[in-house]
Design an enzyme around this catalytic site. Structure first.
Site, PDB file in Angstrom:
ATOM      1  N   ASP A  18     -87.098  36.525   2.878  1.00 24.05           N
ATOM      2  CA  ASP A  18     -87.158  37.990   2.812  1.00 24.05           C
ATOM      3  C   ASP A  18     -85.824  38.525   2.310  1.00 24.05           C
ATOM      4  O   ASP A  18     -84.813  38.449   3.017  1.00 24.05           O
ATOM      5  CB  ASP A  18     -87.479  38.564   4.188  1.00 24.05           C
ATOM      6  CG  ASP A  18     -87.875  40.028   4.138  1.00 24.05           C
ATOM      7  OD1 ASP A  18     -87.449  40.720   3.198  1.00 24.05           O
ATOM      8  OD2 ASP A  18     -88.605  40.478   5.042  1.00 24.05           O
ATOM      9  N   SER A  69     -91.995  46.871   7.833  1.00 22.06           N
ATOM     10  CA  SER A  69     -90.888  47.399   7.052  1.00 22.06           C
ATOM     11  C   SER A  69     -90.459  48.780   7.570  1.00 22.06           C
ATOM     12  O   SER A  69     -89.953  48.882   8.679  1.00 22.06           O
ATOM     13  CB  SER A  69     -91.287  47.457   5.570  1.00 22.06           C
ATOM     14  OG  SER A  69     -90.178  47.711   4.752  1.00 22.06           O
ATOM     15  N   HIS A  98     -91.029  39.571   2.097  1.00 20.58           N
ATOM     16  CA  HIS A  98     -91.267  40.871   2.719  1.00 20.58           C
ATOM     17  C   HIS A  98     -92.720  41.313   2.624  1.00 20.58           C
ATOM     18  O   HIS A  98     -93.277  41.853   3.577  1.00 20.58           O
ATOM     19  CB  HIS A  98     -90.361  41.918   2.059  1.00 20.58           C
ATOM     20  CG  HIS A  98     -90.086  43.104   2.917  1.00 20.58           C
ATOM     21  ND1 HIS A  98     -89.310  43.046   4.062  1.00 20.58           N
ATOM     22  CD2 HIS A  98     -90.481  44.392   2.809  1.00 20.58           C
ATOM     23  CE1 HIS A  98     -89.234  44.236   4.602  1.00 20.58           C
ATOM     24  NE2 HIS A  98     -89.934  45.087   3.876  1.00 20.58           N
TER      25      HIS A  98
END
Length: 433
Positions: A368, A199, A397
């Protein structure tokens, strides 16, 4: 197999109440949960001047002491000072069972995501957490903690209570924090480093890789849920905050750091949810409705991790990236942009300038809601190289970090990629082991 979301029924207010109760009964709770509830757990007495902490007494409140050493894994604390004075923590982890003699394995640096810290890589047991898995596979594991996180050590001159301490965004994390971490590891090991990001860690990596002096010290990169463009984010909770211009509200109120565990933080989140969706399903709205199964420890931990401090600038640049659909430096506004950058609009990070010779592996999911497939393909088109890709339809995610099947689904593939790159470098006489 698609599993029902484990986030159902866990709201922010519920989580806050639960964390208060846990604090009162800490002796009977898991050490993992306690670590994440104590917001000050990363504060270390005294002022560090940078450099290795190898020969210093291990702080009582440190990632090594709290989370890694109790499992039997050797762990040492290191400190790195950035060019702008922040004191970052690095942990070096090795396996208690893998005998590498006097020569450690290839170094790998782990970069955590937004709202997290280096402990993100050790949330589960030793057979499911990537930090432990890499160590057991013979890698020399280095765990990064960016400025302002619980395990880093503040600043040489600025107080964490000051506005100036929190005056930074992604570009400083890439240009200063990541650059210094990689340089420190390179100095300590005399070899190039593998980089793993999740991320926000991928944003840092992609931005940093546009700088040739950083890429020279990197062997290869593995990016989990890679993010650069955010134009097609579909997470309803995030979109609601963007449409409310929450970043501008925070800025106008003079708030330089946002603590979601404060009374104001709770009120803010409840106002975002009210009348639009159920706050008791908060984490599902941030991630997805269909995720791989998570362990109870990981679930409880991620709830608490989402309640830590973060600078206002991060929200501002994140929301502006979503609105504008660009991957650029911080936007100060027209006149201040002219002062800082010499141009009206902030400069973009040119992904095309990342060297084609840098091997990149990317893992991404079809579920996601933050790293959307359209934005992901936009990133791919701008890269000069063709990364090795792993696509998992049912992964969201958080699943790349916390799924109980991530080792089989993700990590084994990534480690195979690293080994192939290491073998190629050594065959060409470019490695020292």
């Amino acid at each position: 197999m698609i599993h029902k979301s484990p986030w159902k029924g866990f709201g922010l207010t519920t989580a806050l109440a639960a964390s208060s109760e846990i604090e009162r009964s800490a002796p009977v709770m898991s050490l993992l949960i306690c670590v994440f509830i104590l917001c000050s757990a990363g504060e270390v007495a005294g002022v560090l001047t940078g450099g290795s902490m190898k020969d210093r007494p291990l702080p009582v409140q440190s990632l090594c002491a709290q989370l890694v050493q109790p499992t039997g894994y050797p762990c040492s604390e290191h400190a790195v000072q950035t060019k702008d004075g922040y004191l970052l923590a690095l942990q070096r982890v090795s396996s208690p069972t893998v005998n590498l003699g006097s020569q450690p394995g290839p170094p790998v640096l782990l970069l955590h995501g937004l709202f997290m810290a280096g402990d993100a890589w050790f949330l589960d047991n030793t057979e499911q957490s990537l930090g432990f898995i890499l160590a057991d596979q013979g890698f020399d594991v280095w765990v990064g903690n960016v400025r302002g996180t619980r395990w880093s050590h503040g600043h040489t001159t600025l107080s964490e209570k000051s506005k100036a301490f929190w005056d930074w965004s992604w570009q400083e994390l890439a240009q200063y924090d990541l650059a210094e971490m990689i340089h420190y590891i390179y100095t300590m090991t005399n070899t190039k480093t593998f980089v793993v990001g999740h991320s926000q860690g991928t944003i840092m990596a992609l931005a940093a890789f546009t700088q040739p002096e950083i890429v020279e010290m990197v062997e290869a990169a593995a990016l989990l849920c890679p993010i650069s463009y955010l134009e097609h984010v579909s997470a309803q909770f995030v979109l609601r905050m963007v449409n409310m211009h929450l970043d501008q509200v925070i800025l106008a109120m003079g708030i330089h750091q946002l603590n979601f565990r404060s009374n104001f933080g709770v009120y803010l989140i409840n106002s975002v949810c009210e009348g639009h969706f159920d706050c008791n399903d908060l984490l599902s709205s941030i991630t997805v409705d269909k995720t791989a199964a998570l362990t109870t420890h990981a679930l409880t931990t991620i709830l608490d991790m989402s309640l830590i401090h973060h600078p206002q600038k991060i929200y501002t640049i994140c929301f502006k990236v979503i609105r504008a659909g660009t991957f650029a430096k911080y936007d100060y506004g027209m006149w201040r942009n002219l002062k800082h950058y010499g141009q009206v609009n902030p400069p973009r990070f040119d992904l095309n300038s990342i060297p084609k010779s840098l091997p990149i592996w990317m893992g991404y999911g079809g579920s996601d809601a933050l790293a959307d497939l359209t934005d992901f393909n936009h990133t791919l088109k701008e890269l000069p190289s063709k990364p090795e890709l792993l696509y998992l339809e049912n992964y969201g995610h958080i699943d790349f970090l916390l799924s109980v099947t991530a080792k089989e689904d993700v990590y084994n593939n990534m480690i195979k990629f690293f080994r192939s790159q290491r073998k190629s470098s050594c065959s060409a006489g470019l490695c020292n082991i």
